[in-house]
Write a protein that holds these residues in place. Sequence first.
Motif, mmCIF file in Angstrom:
data_model
loop_
_atom_site.group_PDB
_atom_site.id
_atom_site.type_symbol
_atom_site.label_atom_id
_atom_site.label_comp_id
_atom_site.label_asym_id
_atom_site.label_seq_id
_atom_site.Cartn_x
_atom_site.Cartn_y
_atom_site.Cartn_z
ATOM 1 N N ALA A 1 -94.513 65.996 -18.592
ATOM 2 C CA ALA A 1 -93.368 65.729 -17.715
ATOM 3 C C ALA A 1 -92.180 65.206 -18.514
ATOM 4 O O ALA A 1 -91.029 65.514 -18.202
ATOM 5 C CB ALA A 1 -93.756 64.730 -16.620
ATOM 6 N N VAL A 2 -92.462 64.440 -19.561
ATOM 7 C CA VAL A 2 -91.382 63.955 -20.437
ATOM 8 C C VAL A 2 -90.751 65.127 -21.173
ATOM 9 O O VAL A 2 -89.525 65.277 -21.223
ATOM 10 C CB VAL A 2 -91.901 62.907 -21.450
ATOM 11 C CG1 VAL A 2 -90.805 62.519 -22.435
ATOM 12 C CG2 VAL A 2 -92.448 61.683 -20.733
ATOM 13 N N PRO B 1 -83.874 67.384 -23.062
ATOM 14 C CA PRO B 1 -83.004 68.483 -23.496
ATOM 15 C C PRO B 1 -83.213 68.767 -24.985
ATOM 16 O O PRO B 1 -83.695 67.899 -25.724
ATOM 17 C CB PRO B 1 -81.595 67.949 -23.237
ATOM 18 C CG PRO B 1 -81.728 66.467 -23.249
ATOM 19 C CD PRO B 1 -83.134 66.157 -22.798
ATOM 20 N N PRO B 2 -82.857 69.966 -25.417
ATOM 21 C CA PRO B 2 -82.987 70.264 -26.843
ATOM 22 C C PRO B 2 -82.043 69.364 -27.650
ATOM 23 O O PRO B 2 -81.015 68.917 -27.128
ATOM 24 C CB PRO B 2 -82.583 71.734 -26.943
ATOM 25 C CG PRO B 2 -81.805 72.006 -25.719
ATOM 26 C CD PRO B 2 -82.281 71.060 -24.666
ATOM 27 N N ALA C 1 -85.782 58.810 -20.289
ATOM 28 C CA ALA C 1 -86.245 57.448 -20.564
ATOM 29 C C ALA C 1 -87.198 56.958 -19.478
ATOM 30 O O ALA C 1 -88.220 56.323 -19.774
ATOM 31 C CB ALA C 1 -85.051 56.506 -20.683
ATOM 32 N N GLU C 2 -86.897 57.285 -18.232
ATOM 33 C CA GLU C 2 -87.756 56.883 -17.120
ATOM 34 C C GLU C 2 -89.112 57.574 -17.192
ATOM 35 O O GLU C 2 -90.163 56.931 -17.030
ATOM 36 C CB GLU C 2 -87.063 57.219 -15.799
ATOM 37 C CG GLU C 2 -87.840 56.817 -14.577
ATOM 38 C CD GLU C 2 -87.113 57.180 -13.295
ATOM 39 O OE1 GLU C 2 -87.806 57.544 -12.325
ATOM 40 O OE2 GLU C 2 -85.872 57.118 -13.258
ATOM 41 N N ARG C 3 -89.114 58.866 -17.457
ATOM 42 C CA ARG C 3 -90.382 59.605 -17.555
ATOM 43 C C ARG C 3 -91.207 59.117 -18.750
ATOM 44 O O ARG C 3 -92.419 59.014 -18.675
ATOM 45 C CB ARG C 3 -90.136 61.104 -17.697
ATOM 46 C CG ARG C 3 -89.505 61.755 -16.506
ATOM 47 C CD ARG C 3 -90.569 62.130 -15.468
ATOM 48 N NE ARG C 3 -89.959 62.681 -14.298
ATOM 49 C CZ ARG C 3 -90.030 63.955 -13.953
ATOM 50 N NH1 ARG C 3 -90.703 64.810 -14.680
ATOM 51 N NH2 ARG C 3 -89.431 64.370 -12.860
ATOM 52 N N ARG C 4 -90.505 58.815 -19.850
ATOM 53 C CA ARG C 4 -91.198 58.323 -21.041
ATOM 54 C C ARG C 4 -91.855 56.970 -20.747
ATOM 55 O O ARG C 4 -93.016 56.737 -21.083
ATOM 56 C CB ARG C 4 -90.227 58.201 -22.214
ATOM 57 C CG ARG C 4 -90.898 57.803 -23.521
ATOM 58 C CD ARG C 4 -89.896 57.665 -24.663
ATOM 59 N NE ARG C 4 -88.949 58.753 -24.747
ATOM 60 C CZ ARG C 4 -89.177 59.928 -25.317
ATOM 61 N NH1 ARG C 4 -90.358 60.168 -25.842
ATOM 62 N NH2 ARG C 4 -88.251 60.857 -25.366
ATOM 63 N N ALA C 5 -91.123 56.081 -20.094
ATOM 64 C CA ALA C 5 -91.676 54.767 -19.749
ATOM 65 C C ALA C 5 -92.872 54.913 -18.812
ATOM 66 O O ALA C 5 -93.878 54.200 -18.946
ATOM 67 C CB ALA C 5 -90.597 53.891 -19.114
#
Length: 122
Positions: A64-65, A70-71, A89-93
């Motif tokens: 999902a991250v 984006p490239p 950043a939200e998906r990574r967290a």
Amino acid sequence: MTTEPERDPVEPDDVRTARAAIDAYRSRTDPPPEQPEVTGGARGTDDRVDDQVAECIAREAWDAVIAVTPPPPDPATDPGPAVEPPEVAERRAQAVAIVRGLRQLGYHLDESLLPGPDMAAG
């Protein structure tokens, strides 16, 4: 197979996030109750999740991250520093919280799924 411990009302946020991810995975992958369970189901009658399923959940979180990342900018046309979009950043967290929570619940995950020093939230 790892048996999930009883839910503690004061459990860490990462564990709650991991449990939510497990529940979401189960709702997508478990066969309907009227059908017999097929091979590869995430949950049996004893309500267990194995390490392989936990790895699938962690991998989905990282996918999902990647899906919203984006490239990288082309240094020839945009020499400035790349700014990570808030959604990434939200998906990574969230992915880091899921992985940490799964580990706190006792699941063994492949090292490639663990947050590393190159990850903003890790």
